[in-house]
Design an enzyme around this catalytic site. Structure first.
Site, short mmCIF file in Angstrom:
data_model
loop_
_atom_site.label_atom_id
_atom_site.label_comp_id
_atom_site.label_asym_id
_atom_site.label_seq_id
_atom_site.Cartn_x
_atom_site.Cartn_y
_atom_site.Cartn_z
N THR A 18 36.64 52.86 28.05
CA THR A 18 36.35 54.27 28.31
C THR A 18 36.86 54.69 29.68
O THR A 18 37.33 55.80 29.87
CB THR A 18 34.82 54.51 28.24
OG1 THR A 18 34.31 53.96 27.04
CG2 THR A 18 34.49 55.99 28.28
N ARG A 22 37.39 46.82 32.57
CA ARG A 22 36.18 46.24 33.15
C ARG A 22 35.93 44.87 32.54
O ARG A 22 35.96 44.71 31.32
CB ARG A 22 34.96 47.14 32.90
CG ARG A 22 35.05 48.40 33.71
CD ARG A 22 33.81 49.24 33.62
NE ARG A 22 34.11 50.55 34.17
CZ ARG A 22 33.34 51.61 34.06
NH1 ARG A 22 32.19 51.51 33.44
NH2 ARG A 22 33.71 52.76 34.59
N SER A 113 31.84 50.84 38.08
CA SER A 113 30.92 51.96 38.01
C SER A 113 29.45 51.54 38.07
O SER A 113 29.02 50.93 39.03
CB SER A 113 31.20 52.78 36.75
OG SER A 113 30.47 53.97 36.79
N HIS A 114 28.71 51.84 37.00
CA HIS A 114 27.27 51.61 36.99
C HIS A 114 26.93 50.17 36.62
O HIS A 114 25.75 49.81 36.59
CB HIS A 114 26.61 52.56 35.98
CG HIS A 114 27.23 52.41 34.62
ND1 HIS A 114 28.48 52.91 34.32
CD2 HIS A 114 26.79 51.78 33.51
CE1 HIS A 114 28.77 52.60 33.06
NE2 HIS A 114 27.77 51.92 32.55
N LYS A 126 40.88 50.93 37.66
CA LYS A 126 41.44 52.01 36.85
C LYS A 126 42.46 52.78 37.66
O LYS A 126 42.46 52.74 38.90
CB LYS A 126 40.35 52.94 36.31
CG LYS A 126 39.66 53.79 37.34
CD LYS A 126 38.80 54.81 36.61
CE LYS A 126 38.00 55.65 37.57
NZ LYS A 126 37.36 56.79 36.94
N ASP A 277 25.25 56.25 41.22
CA ASP A 277 25.58 54.93 40.69
C ASP A 277 26.51 54.14 41.61
O ASP A 277 26.78 54.56 42.74
CB ASP A 277 26.20 55.06 39.29
CG ASP A 277 27.60 55.65 39.34
OD1 ASP A 277 27.87 56.42 40.27
OD2 ASP A 277 28.43 55.33 38.46
N ASP A 279 29.74 53.69 41.93
CA ASP A 279 30.92 54.33 42.55
C ASP A 279 30.72 55.81 42.84
O ASP A 279 31.67 56.51 43.18
CB ASP A 279 32.16 54.12 41.68
CG ASP A 279 32.02 54.75 40.29
OD1 ASP A 279 30.88 54.90 39.83
OD2 ASP A 279 33.05 55.08 39.69
N ASP A 281 29.91 58.49 41.00
CA ASP A 281 30.27 59.62 40.15
C ASP A 281 29.12 60.06 39.24
O ASP A 281 29.13 61.17 38.72
CB ASP A 281 31.55 59.37 39.34
CG ASP A 281 31.51 58.12 38.50
OD1 ASP A 281 30.46 57.44 38.49
OD2 ASP A 281 32.53 57.80 37.85
N ARG A 282 28.12 59.20 39.05
CA ARG A 282 26.99 59.59 38.20
C ARG A 282 25.83 60.12 39.04
O ARG A 282 25.73 59.78 40.23
CB ARG A 282 26.47 58.39 37.42
CG ARG A 282 27.45 57.85 36.42
CD ARG A 282 26.82 56.75 35.60
NE ARG A 282 27.76 56.34 34.56
CZ ARG A 282 27.42 55.80 33.41
NH1 ARG A 282 26.15 55.60 33.13
NH2 ARG A 282 28.33 55.47 32.53
N GLU A 364 26.25 63.33 28.72
CA GLU A 364 24.89 62.81 28.67
C GLU A 364 24.73 61.55 29.50
O GLU A 364 23.62 61.17 29.84
CB GLU A 364 24.48 62.54 27.21
CG GLU A 364 25.43 61.68 26.39
CD GLU A 364 25.59 60.26 26.87
OE1 GLU A 364 24.57 59.66 27.22
OE2 GLU A 364 26.73 59.76 26.88
N LYS A 376 33.79 63.05 37.48
CA LYS A 376 32.42 63.51 37.65
C LYS A 376 31.99 63.16 39.07
O LYS A 376 32.58 62.27 39.70
CB LYS A 376 31.51 62.90 36.60
CG LYS A 376 31.51 61.39 36.51
CD LYS A 376 30.74 60.99 35.26
CE LYS A 376 30.57 59.49 35.13
NZ LYS A 376 31.78 58.82 34.63
C1 G16 Z 1 32.36 56.13 31.99
C2 G16 Z 1 33.17 57.35 31.73
C3 G16 Z 1 32.28 58.43 31.17
C4 G16 Z 1 31.54 57.93 29.95
C5 G16 Z 1 30.76 56.70 30.31
C6 G16 Z 1 30.05 56.05 29.14
O1 G16 Z 1 31.45 56.39 33.02
O2 G16 Z 1 33.78 57.79 32.90
O3 G16 Z 1 33.07 59.52 30.89
O4 G16 Z 1 30.66 58.90 29.49
O5 G16 Z 1 31.65 55.74 30.84
O6 G16 Z 1 30.94 55.42 28.34
P1 G16 Z 1 30.49 54.41 27.20
O7 G16 Z 1 29.46 55.12 26.40
O8 G16 Z 1 31.75 54.13 26.47
O9 G16 Z 1 29.90 53.20 27.86
P2 G16 Z 1 31.43 55.47 34.31
O10 G16 Z 1 30.40 56.11 35.19
O11 G16 Z 1 31.04 54.12 33.80
O12 G16 Z 1 32.82 55.50 34.84
#
Ligand code: G16
Length: 544
Positions: A18, A22, A113-114, A126, A277, A279, A281-282, A364, A376
């Site tokens: 996504t 990772r 990320s998270h 990325k 989170d 990085d 962005d959340r 969400e 984000k």
């Molecule tokens: C990433 C993407 C988001 C996505 C999220 C959840 O977030 O940037 O757009 O909504 O993953 O993805 P999944 O449901 O496939 O785990 P982040 O904050 O991890 O970069």
């Protein structure tokens, strides 16, 4: 300093998910693993020769070593200049801003990320495009294709570069500019919001807690909230970024930001709480005694954005990912603006933002942002909330209550079933997809009847690209909805995401517990998909 060409063998598991590639940190630390992927990024973008790139990461374990590897490779591949955050640290939104501010050819962000960080946890890489946004699918596919055929990569034989001091260094003819990670981003935030009004609110005694979860946002939040806006010292907790995030799981949701939730539901809670989170962005937003679901947060921000200077002229449109609740759709309808539904992943908002179709986007998964960057942005969302609170002079609970009274309430929840055996998860999704055609008309208790069911496909309105199999949707006649998809960001087995929604128009029934309000939809989802039959799981690991 000599350029070395190193022979390597392709890895077969370097398909970006996504949001980039990772993996577990030890996987990334294998000889040539990171190098292969970085060389493939360069291949996918038409080479690094003469390019200017941004580089930074969320400071997790291996961030510093990986940055040195990437800088050596960028120099050996002929890059002209790399702008790197001090100590190789940049939040994802700050990196997106720098890419745009300095009109670079893109940037490499090191983050999972998270996901937790540490020697046995997760790492990620990325690429973001010149618009500051995550690479679209066509580019990530090109990266993946390159990883499969790669036989060598280039690097420079040079000692580590000092990234601790702000300034300029030459590395084999490539200019490396080490910059303050916070300054430009803080200036951008100051240009968007009414800092005077927010400062006055803090001076008048407004209290808040910001949990940076020992991740990258700490220094940004301290500078902006405490130094520039005058929030009380100590407003930001867990504000020092640590390579293992202090053992925390830096995912701002009620499960992983439990300490913040407990404080916000205690008798002497501050007026406003937020967390970010790994990085940056959340974001999660909590009022005194009230949790704001990310879908509701998006809707409230869209409905009130005009109260902040940057959005005073109104919004061009809004966009949400398909699994995000339809709460923002009702706001868009009221405002008379367009509203787009995209697949999960911030990359799908890029074209809409670039073309000026939308101003605000959200998901969400605790992501909200606007056209100020192409990611984000956790702190941005917090500051927009603060700006709204400063103007409306009402509590979060009052604002939410009034919002639901006006628009109705989209009860919403996501249930995550983590680390399922991949084969079992795949079998469950395959079985579900196989029966979609026959689901229309099937009825359940509580008057729930399926209107239609499909597998979400999206045609980008700007470039016409088609993305298929983006999640199963089961839509009920009363507007309730079930969505199921497998996560594309996990690193262990498969994670099933079950998204649940039910609309209550009001005026009655607006203050139920979401899990209670959604019970019939939850039961129907388990019955339709056979979750426990396939996975052995009855209860989710995380509820948001
Ligand atoms: C990433 C993407 C988001 C996505 C999220 C959840 O977030 O940037 O757009 O909504 O993953 O993805 P999944 O449901 O496939 O785990 P982040 O904050 O991890 O970069």
């Amino acid at each position: 300093m000599t350029i070395k060409t190193i022979s390597t063998k392709a890895f077969d598991d370097q398909k970006p998910g996504t949001s980039g590639l990772r993996k577990k940190t030890p996987v990334f630390m294998q000889p040539n693993y990171l190098e292969n992927f970085v060389q493939s990024i360069f291949t996918a973008i038409g080479g690094a020769t003469g390019k200017t790139l941004v580089l930074g990461g969320d400071g997790r374990y291996f961030n510093d070593t990986a940055a040195q590897t990437i800088l050596r490779m960028a120099a050996a591949n002929g890059a002209k200049r790399v702008i790197v955050g001090q100590n190789a640290v940049l939040s994802t939104p700050a990196a997106s801003h720098l890419i745009r501010l300095y009109k670079t050819d893109g940037g490499i962000i090191m983050s999972a990320s998270h996901n937790p960080g540490g020697p046995e946890e997760d790492f990620g890489v990325k690429f973001n495009m010149p618009n500051g946004g995550p690479a679209p699918e066509a580019v990530t596919e090109a990266m993946y294709a390159a990883t499969k055929t790669l036989t060598e990569y280039k690097t420079l034989d040079t000692p580590d570069i000092d990234l601790s001091a702000i300034g300029r260094v030459d590395v084999g003819g490539m200019q490396v500019d080490v910059v303050d990670p916070v300054a430009d981003y803080a200036t951008l935030m100051e240009s968007l919001f009414d800092f005077g009004a927010i400062r006055a609110m803090f001076t008048a005694g407004f209290t808040m807690r910001f949990d940076a979860m020992c991740a990258v946002t700490g220094p940004y939040a301290r500078e902006i909230l405490e130094n520039r806006l005058g929030a009380a010292p100590g407003t930001v907790v867990n504000g020092t970024p640590l390579p293992d995030f202090g053992g925390m799981h830096p995912d701002p949701n009620p499960t992983w930001a439990k300490a913040l939730m407990d404080e916000m539901f205690s008798p002497d809670a501050p007026a406003f709480g937020a967390a970010s989170d790994g990085d940056g962005d959340r974001n999660m937003v909590v009022g005194k005694g009230i949790y704001v679901s990310p879908s509701d947060s998006l809707a409230v921000l869209a409905a009130n954005a005009h109260l902040a200077p940057a959005y005073a002229g109104g919004l061009k449109g809004v966009a949400r990912s398909m699994p995000t609740s339809a709460a923002v759709d009702r706001v868009a309808e009221f405002l008379g603006i367009k509203d787009y539904e995209t697949p999960t992943g911030w990359k799908f908002f890029g074209n809409l933002l670039d073309e000026g179709c939308v101003t605000i986007c959200g998901e969400e998964s605790f992501g909200t942002g606007s056209d100020h960057v192409r990611e984000k942005d956790g702190l941005w969302a917090v500051l927009l909330w603060l700006n709204i609170l400063a103007v409306r002079k009402e509590s979060v609970a009052e604002i939410l209550k009034q919002h639901w009274e006006k628009f109705g309430r989209n009860y919403y929840s996501r249930h995550d079933f983590e680390a399922i055996e991949t084969a079992k998860a795949d079998a469950m999704m395959a079985e579900l997809r196989g029966k979609l055609d026959g689901l229309a008309g099937v009825a359940f208790d509580h008057h729930l009847k399926i209107a239609e069911a499909d597998d979400f496909a999206y045609t980008d309105p700007v470039d016409g690209s088609l993305s298929q199999k983006q999640g199963v949707r089961i839509l009920f006649q009363d507007g309730s909805r079930i969505v199921m998809r497998l996560s594309g960001t996990g690193t262990e087995g498969a994670t099933l995401r079950l998204y649940l929604e039910r609309y209550a128009p009001g005026p009655e029934g607006l203050d139920l517990d979401p899990q209670e309000a959604l019970r019939p939809v939850i039961e129907a989802a388990h019955e339709i998909a056979g979750i426990s039959r396939h996975t052995g799981r009855k209860e989710p690991d995380v509820i948001t």
